[in-house]
Motif scaffolding. Sequence first.
Motif: not given
Length: 244
Positions: A73-77
């Motif tokens: 996942h990226n930092v935004r989920g």
Amino acid sequence: GVPAGELAARRADLASGLRYPEECVFIEPHRRPHNSRVTLFVSRAPLAESEPIQWRYAKSGRVNVFAGYEFGHNVRGVGLKCRPLFTGAVIGAMPRMGKTFLTRLHALAWGLDEDTQVWIINAKGGLDYVSCAQFAHLYLSDNRPARLAPLALKALRQLQADIEDSYEQMESVPVDRCPESQVTEEMARDRKLGIPARLLIMEELQRLYSIKTPVDGGEPGPGRKSIGKEIQDLVEDIVKAAPA
């Protein structure tokens, strides 16, 4: 407007202005419609203090490696999708940053596609990939390079031969079944052809390159090819020829 790259370089200043720690502020540039456009994400707490998101396939699920699969996942989920076919990757970072953990996720994902083969050569040893031994087509693991190298050499020779056989198989099928001279999903899942999608994972491979023992045995000497050198040549050839 300010180019996105300049804004990213001044991330600490932006975070200070927002009254948040720098590790909570993330800037994602967008090239369209212009270079000044960004997505700004501010998390309530640093990622290191956030609750980790469980891997999508941690408990159940099936994977189609041709369609791709979620591996993080990226930092935004938001889930990150990997489409691994026809690609190669080198996973590198500082020690203890999770390289093996990430690599193992890919191995486990491929293990959820029953028509694939997973080949693992682990020159670091240990238990990192032991769970993959249950489904791996090839599993070699040893922390002593001199003991592992002959087995790895034999395996890589076999893989190279399998790749050469795959090209011969492609030449035998009708053009409309293999229009781009690449193995299609339908071909890879046809077990009669014997050309499945394969994932080769090599951990700490550089340790095998250093083995000076000649391929034909005996003592090292001028003009005698070492096991390490042949492994290096095979890896280079496989990386170039395999993504077909």
